[in-house]
Motif scaffolding. Sequence first.
Motif, PDB file in Angstrom:
ATOM      1  N   CYS A 163       0.876  -1.078   0.168  1.00  0.00           N
ATOM      2  CA  CYS A 163      -0.015   0.016  -0.081  1.00  0.00           C
ATOM      3  C   CYS A 163       0.891   1.231   0.126  1.00  0.00           C
ATOM      4  O   CYS A 163       0.541   2.226  -0.649  1.00  0.00           O
ATOM      5  N   THR A 164       1.969   1.245   0.775  1.00  0.00           N
ATOM      6  CA  THR A 164       2.719   2.194   0.965  1.00  0.00           C
ATOM      7  C   THR A 164       4.119   2.300   0.507  1.00  0.00           C
ATOM      8  O   THR A 164       4.892   3.016   0.637  1.00  0.00           O
ATOM      9  N   GLY A 165       4.587   1.058   0.051  1.00  0.00           N
ATOM     10  CA  GLY A 165       5.916   0.843  -0.472  1.00  0.00           C
ATOM     11  C   GLY A 165       6.481   1.439  -1.591  1.00  0.00           C
ATOM     12  O   GLY A 165       5.580   2.029  -2.352  1.00  0.00           O
ATOM     13  N   ASP A 166       7.713   1.591  -1.970  1.00  0.00           N
ATOM     14  CA  ASP A 166       8.247   2.418  -3.027  1.00  0.00           C
ATOM     15  C   ASP A 166       8.857   1.094  -3.912  1.00  0.00           C
ATOM     16  O   ASP A 166       9.563   1.570  -4.864  1.00  0.00           O
ATOM     17  N   ARG A 167       9.085  -0.048  -3.378  1.00  0.00           N
ATOM     18  CA  ARG A 167       9.705  -0.780  -4.373  1.00  0.00           C
ATOM     19  C   ARG A 167       8.641  -1.899  -5.115  1.00  0.00           C
ATOM     20  O   ARG A 167       8.907  -2.093  -6.370  1.00  0.00           O
ATOM     21  N   LEU A 168       7.606  -2.030  -4.643  1.00  0.00           N
ATOM     22  CA  LEU A 168       6.513  -2.714  -5.241  1.00  0.00           C
ATOM     23  C   LEU A 168       5.264  -2.529  -4.444  1.00  0.00           C
ATOM     24  O   LEU A 168       4.969  -2.342  -3.442  1.00  0.00           O
ATOM     25  N   TRP A 169       4.141  -2.042  -5.384  1.00  0.00           N
ATOM     26  CA  TRP A 169       2.792  -1.684  -4.811  1.00  0.00           C
ATOM     27  C   TRP A 169       1.837  -1.923  -5.799  1.00  0.00           C
ATOM     28  O   TRP A 169       1.954  -2.487  -6.991  1.00  0.00           O
ATOM     29  N   VAL A 170       0.529  -2.074  -5.226  1.00  0.00           N
ATOM     30  CA  VAL A 170      -0.625  -2.127  -6.018  1.00  0.00           C
ATOM     31  C   VAL A 170      -1.229  -0.822  -6.425  1.00  0.00           C
ATOM     32  O   VAL A 170      -1.376   0.082  -5.608  1.00  0.00           O
ATOM     33  N   GLU A 171      -1.639  -0.811  -7.548  1.00  0.00           N
ATOM     34  CA  GLU A 171      -1.932   0.710  -8.054  1.00  0.00           C
ATOM     35  C   GLU A 171      -3.371   0.418  -8.650  1.00  0.00           C
ATOM     36  O   GLU A 171      -3.493  -0.508  -9.201  1.00  0.00           O
ATOM     37  N   GLN A 172      -4.130   1.363  -8.487  1.00  0.00           N
ATOM     38  CA  GLN A 172      -5.623   1.344  -8.970  1.00  0.00           C
ATOM     39  C   GLN A 172      -5.558   1.310 -10.525  1.00  0.00           C
ATOM     40  O   GLN A 172      -4.874   2.450 -11.079  1.00  0.00           O
ATOM     41  N   ALA A 173      -5.988   0.394 -11.262  1.00  0.00           N
ATOM     42  CA  ALA A 173      -5.898   0.383 -12.889  1.00  0.00           C
ATOM     43  C   ALA A 173      -7.252   0.928 -13.511  1.00  0.00           C
ATOM     44  O   ALA A 173      -6.980   1.269 -14.748  1.00  0.00           O
ATOM     45  N   ARG A 174      -8.070   1.043 -12.869  1.00  0.00           N
ATOM     46  CA  ARG A 174      -9.468   1.443 -13.453  1.00  0.00           C
ATOM     47  C   ARG A 174     -10.218   2.298 -12.562  1.00  0.00           C
ATOM     48  O   ARG A 174     -10.003   2.079 -11.480  1.00  0.00           O
ATOM     49  N   ALA A 175     -11.057   3.227 -13.008  1.00  0.00           N
ATOM     50  CA  ALA A 175     -11.910   3.970 -12.403  1.00  0.00           C
ATOM     51  C   ALA A 175     -13.074   3.374 -11.731  1.00  0.00           C
ATOM     52  O   ALA A 175     -13.205   3.568 -10.540  1.00  0.00           O
ATOM     53  N   ARG A 176     -13.351   2.255 -12.423  1.00  0.00           N
ATOM     54  CA  ARG A 176     -14.549   1.548 -11.648  1.00  0.00           C
ATOM     55  C   ARG A 176     -14.295   0.095 -11.443  1.00  0.00           C
ATOM     56  O   ARG A 176     -13.414  -0.708 -12.051  1.00  0.00           O
ATOM     57  N   LYS A 177     -14.840  -0.593 -10.239  1.00  0.00           N
ATOM     58  CA  LYS A 177     -14.604  -1.967 -10.015  1.00  0.00           C
ATOM     59  C   LYS A 177     -14.961  -2.797 -11.075  1.00  0.00           C
ATOM     60  O   LYS A 177     -15.996  -2.618 -11.806  1.00  0.00           O
ATOM     61  N   LEU A 178     -14.212  -3.970 -11.216  1.00  0.00           N
ATOM     62  CA  LEU A 178     -14.733  -4.970 -12.168  1.00  0.00           C
ATOM     63  C   LEU A 178     -15.857  -5.573 -11.783  1.00  0.00           C
ATOM     64  O   LEU A 178     -15.950  -6.142 -10.609  1.00  0.00           O
ATOM     65  N   PRO A 179     -16.760  -5.734 -12.662  1.00  0.00           N
ATOM     66  CA  PRO A 179     -18.151  -6.438 -12.134  1.00  0.00           C
ATOM     67  C   PRO A 179     -17.728  -7.867 -11.642  1.00  0.00           C
ATOM     68  O   PRO A 179     -17.157  -8.449 -12.388  1.00  0.00           O
ATOM     69  N   THR A 180     -18.503  -8.213 -10.547  1.00  0.00           N
ATOM     70  CA  THR A 180     -18.320  -9.652  -9.920  1.00  0.00           C
ATOM     71  C   THR A 180     -18.632 -10.739 -10.957  1.00  0.00           C
ATOM     72  O   THR A 180     -17.875 -11.715 -10.916  1.00  0.00           O
ATOM     73  N   HIS A 181     -19.525 -10.417 -12.061  1.00  0.00           N
ATOM     74  CA  HIS A 181     -19.830 -11.448 -12.914  1.00  0.00           C
ATOM     75  C   HIS A 181     -18.760 -11.774 -13.910  1.00  0.00           C
ATOM     76  O   HIS A 181     -18.602 -12.902 -14.554  1.00  0.00           O
ATOM     77  N   ARG A 182     -17.669 -10.870 -14.077  1.00  0.00           N
ATOM     78  CA  ARG A 182     -16.506 -11.319 -15.072  1.00  0.00           C
ATOM     79  C   ARG A 182     -15.214 -11.803 -13.915  1.00  0.00           C
ATOM     80  O   ARG A 182     -14.238 -11.998 -14.696  1.00  0.00           O
ATOM     81  N   ILE A 183     -15.489 -12.074 -12.897  1.00  0.00           N
ATOM     82  CA  ILE A 183     -14.512 -12.803 -11.950  1.00  0.00           C
ATOM     83  C   ILE A 183     -14.686 -14.262 -11.729  1.00  0.00           C
ATOM     84  O   ILE A 183     -16.086 -14.413 -11.332  1.00  0.00           O
ATOM     85  N   ALA A 184     -13.688 -15.061 -11.966  1.00  0.00           N
ATOM     86  CA  ALA A 184     -14.028 -16.477 -12.014  1.00  0.00           C
ATOM     87  C   ALA A 184     -13.107 -16.802 -10.611  1.00  0.00           C
ATOM     88  O   ALA A 184     -12.167 -16.072 -10.541  1.00  0.00           O
ATOM     89  N   SER A 185     -13.296 -17.983  -9.994  1.00  0.00           N
ATOM     90  CA  SER A 185     -12.616 -18.336  -8.860  1.00  0.00           C
ATOM     91  C   SER A 185     -12.465 -20.019  -9.195  1.00  0.00           C
ATOM     92  O   SER A 185     -13.501 -20.620  -9.605  1.00  0.00           O
ATOM     93  N   GLY A 186     -11.551 -20.749  -8.283  1.00  0.00           N
ATOM     94  CA  GLY A 186     -11.288 -21.848  -8.444  1.00  0.00           C
ATOM     95  C   GLY A 186     -10.020 -22.451  -7.404  1.00  0.00           C
ATOM     96  O   GLY A 186      -9.489 -21.528  -6.878  1.00  0.00           O
ATOM     97  N   PRO A 187     -10.042 -23.497  -7.341  1.00  0.00           N
ATOM     98  CA  PRO A 187      -8.880 -23.953  -6.474  1.00  0.00           C
ATOM     99  C   PRO A 187      -7.413 -23.843  -6.996  1.00  0.00           C
ATOM    100  O   PRO A 187      -7.419 -23.707  -8.031  1.00  0.00           O
TER     101      PRO A 187
END
Length: 92
Positions: free
Chosen positions: A41-65
């Motif tokens: 969240c606050t690191g300067d070597r590796l961080w996660v950045e918001q890539a889109r203005a809106r959240k990805l709709p849940t119907h577009r997300i898949a999950s599995g083991p």
Amino acid sequence: MQRNRTAKNKKPMRDTDLCSGPAKLCQALAIDRDLNAADLCTGDRLWVEQARARKLPTHRIASGPRIGIDYAGDWVDQPLRFWVKGNPHVSK
């Protein structure tokens, strides 16, 4: 990323194969154990950045083991692997 993922004297791999899995992603981005416990969240070597203005709709997300964790006991079959449906960069 190509340089990090292509063995010497081999032809470059397809873009869809560069990061198709967690280990390949780490190799491509040169992420190693030196970054264990890095603050994403606050690191300067590796961080996660918001890539889109809106959240990805849940119907577009898949999950599995997760794959290759036979040692994980009760966690083996839990849906802890997530990906965007139809994304060609996801491991098979």
